[in-house]
Every structure is written in structure tokens, then in C-alpha cells.
Design an enzyme around this catalytic site. Structure first.
Site, PDB file in Angstrom:
ATOM      1  N   ARG A   1     -11.494  10.571   5.276  1.00 42.86           N
ATOM      2  CA  ARG A   1     -11.374   9.216   5.822  1.00 42.86           C
ATOM      3  C   ARG A   1     -12.654   8.764   6.514  1.00 42.86           C
ATOM      4  NH1 ARG A   1      -5.449   7.064   7.678  1.00 42.86           N
ATOM      5  NH2 ARG A   1      -5.678   5.050   6.665  1.00 42.86           N
TER       6      ARG A   1
ATOM      7  N   GLU B   1     -12.205   1.064   4.855  1.00 41.22           N
ATOM      8  CA  GLU B   1     -11.277   1.361   5.945  1.00 41.22           C
ATOM      9  C   GLU B   1     -11.466   2.838   6.261  1.00 41.22           C
ATOM     10  OE1 GLU B   1      -6.755   0.162   6.763  1.00 41.22           O
ATOM     11  OE2 GLU B   1      -6.943   2.127   5.804  1.00 41.22           O
TER      12      GLU B   1
ATOM     13  N   HIS C   1      -9.316   0.547  -0.890  1.00 40.35           N
ATOM     14  CA  HIS C   1      -9.951   1.061   0.321  1.00 40.35           C
ATOM     15  C   HIS C   1     -10.878   2.194  -0.100  1.00 40.35           C
ATOM     16  CE1 HIS C   1      -6.910  -0.581   3.497  1.00 40.35           C
ATOM     17  NE2 HIS C   1      -7.878  -1.434   3.214  1.00 40.35           N
TER      18      HIS C   1
ATOM     19  N   GLU D   1       0.813  -1.214   0.000  1.00 41.44           N
ATOM     20  CA  GLU D   1       0.000   0.000   0.000  1.00 41.44           C
ATOM     21  C   GLU D   1       0.847   1.266   0.000  1.00 41.44           C
ATOM     22  OE1 GLU D   1      -3.593   2.073   2.640  1.00 41.44           O
ATOM     23  OE2 GLU D   1      -2.421   0.436   3.508  1.00 41.44           O
TER      24      GLU D   1
END
Length: 270
Positions: free
Chosen positions: A218, A247, A212, A153
Site C-alpha cells: 500500500r 491511494e 487505485h 470497490e
């Protein structure tokens, strides 16, 4: 494309971007109730939960395990693959190998994120990349024994200085001929680093192995300012058939984050 949601059982990551922090039985049940295809597990160690318990939960709820995180090696043990200490690098690789063997029993790949570390101080970029390359080569071979890939990642600049951009990470894997290694496209990190997320995903091509599905803040997709329609279109153009995994922070609460994630994906499916 399939859907997944994160289940975290690492105490040190209680404030991290994982949706469900419940016991696994509750997490699996909630994932199934919200309509996800799979869970992504973030566990403190490969022996933290008996394998039989996880498989029983899979059978009970009809869920796959999309991937297994390795970040506990960093947040709990302070390990990274680019640490200046040979002993810590060896311990980091041993931890990752043990997680690969654990995930392999579930048919799930392992993700390398924070444990990649960074360069700086006494560690030059060239040296850090040499250590990373050696570790990825070993991890890819270990994962191949279980017939799963190993997932690397790229992270944003505030978390690592190794690879922050999809194109650079893709070129690196190709130049080093790192077999059985695929990339994770975390849309939160990409919102920080990439000029055009959709174009960057296309540039990853066959190296794209996991996504993700996270908004710019986020939180669950649709609660920030990421334009996710062209991203989904790019994934469709690539014929990407992997997971879109949440996530994200459990905000405003875990169930709302889970429901918003599913809604954002279903709204885009034909």
C-alpha cells in the site's frame, strides 16, 4: 490513462492510505507540481468545503476531480449499507446520496468502499447482499442524474466479506442488472486476493471504472513487490482510459510517494 492522487481532509483517517493530508489549497498545488491530471477527494461531508473554493482551485491548477470517496460515513459516523439497523442503513444511503450530488457538481463519481459493510451475526449473507443491491440500484440511478457512474470497490477479506474478488463482483453486477455501476480495481486489495491481477482486470472488462494504483504494501507503486508491467499491459489491452489514482500511504513522505507514483506510470507509457 490519466493520473490522480488522493487528498484527505478527514481527521479520523489521518493514518489512512492517502497521500496528501494538507489543506486543499496546498494539496491541489502539490498535485499540480508533481504533474497529476486530477485529485481524488476524501472529505468529511459534502458541505465540508464550499463548492466555489474547489472549482476555483481546479481552475487555478488545471486539475480535474477524478472521484470522491464516501468512507467518512464509516470512519466518522459508523454507517454502512448492511447495518442491521434500518435507521443506520437509511442514514448511510442518505450520506452516499449527498456525496453523489456533491461529486456530480464536479463531474466526479463517488466510490463505495468501507461503507458497504459486511455480513455476520444477525445479518446473513443473503440479507446483506439484498440490502447492498437495493442501495447500489438507488445510488446508480442517483449518479445517472449527474451523468456520472457510481463506483463499487471490492475489498480484501480483512475489510469485508461481501466481495473480495474481481470476477465475483463483476458477475454480481451483471446478474443483478445493476446499471450505471462500475468497479474499482484497487491493486493493493487485489494483491491480497487475486491469483493473477492482470487476468482479473481483463475479466472485469467494461465494468472496470477506476483504478487505485498501489503496490502490495500500500505504498507507491514500485516500492513493494507487485509486478506492474503486466498490469499496465492489461489495462492498455482493455483500452482503459480512466484514472490511475494513488491511494497509498505517504511513505517515506508524501512528496516522495507522489513522485514515485508519477515515475512508475511514465516509465510504462509509450
Amino acid at each position: 490513462m490519466k493520473t490522480a492522487i488522493t487528498l484527505c481532509r478527514v481527521h479520523e483517517a489521518a493514518a489512512g492510505p492517502f497521500v496528501f493530508h494538507d489543506d486543499l489549497a496546498t494539496g491541489f498545488r502539490k498535485a499540480a507540481e508533481h504533474g497529476f491530471d486530477a485529485v481524488e477527494l476524501f472529505l468529511p461531508a459534502p458541505d465540508a468545503v464550499p463548492m466555489g473554493d474547489i472549482k476555483a482551485l481546479q481552475d487555478e491548477h488545471g486539475l480535474a476531480v477524478a472521484a470522491v470517496g464516501s468512507g467518512a460515513g464509516m470512519v466518522r459516523h459508523g454507517l454502512s449499507l448492511t447495518d442491521p439497523s434500518p435507521d443506520k442503513r437509511a442514514a448511510a444511503l442518505e450520506f452516499i446520496a449527498s456525496m453523489i450530488d456533491f461529486g456530480g457538481q464536479l463531474g466526479a463519481p463517488v466510490i463505495l468502499g468501507s461503507m458497504q459493510g459486511k455480513h455476520g451475526g444477525e445479518v446473513s449473507r443473503d440479507q446483506a447482499l439484498a440490502w447492498l443491491t437495493e442501495a447500489l440500484r438507488e445510488a446508480g440511478a442517483r449518479a445517472a442524474e449527474h451523468d456520472v457512474p457510481f463506483i463499487y470497490e471490492p475489498l480484501n477479506r480483512y475489510e469485508t466479506n461481501l466481495f473480495n474478488h474481481a470476477a465475483a463482483a463483476t458477475d454480481y453486477l451483471i446478474a443483478e442488472d445493476l446499471g450505471n455501476i462500475v468497479l474499482l480495481a484497487d491493486l493493493f486489495h487485489m494483491a491480497i486476493e487475486e491469483r493473477d491481477i492482470a487476468a482479473s482486470l481483463k475479466a472485469m472488462g467494461s465494468k472496470l471504472g477506476h483504478v487505485h494504483w498501489a503496490d502490495s504494501n500500500r505504498q507507491a507503486m514500485g516500492l513493494g513487490h507487485t509486478a506492474y508491467e503486466p498490469i499496465f499491459a492489461a489495462l492498455s489491452e482493455l483500452a482503459y482510459d480512466g484514472y490511475l489514482s494513488a491511494e497509498v500511504f505517504p511513505q517515506p513522505d508524501a512528496d516522495t510517494a507522489a513522485a514515485q507514483t508519477i515515475q512508475s506510470i511514465r516509465a510504462l507509457r509509450p
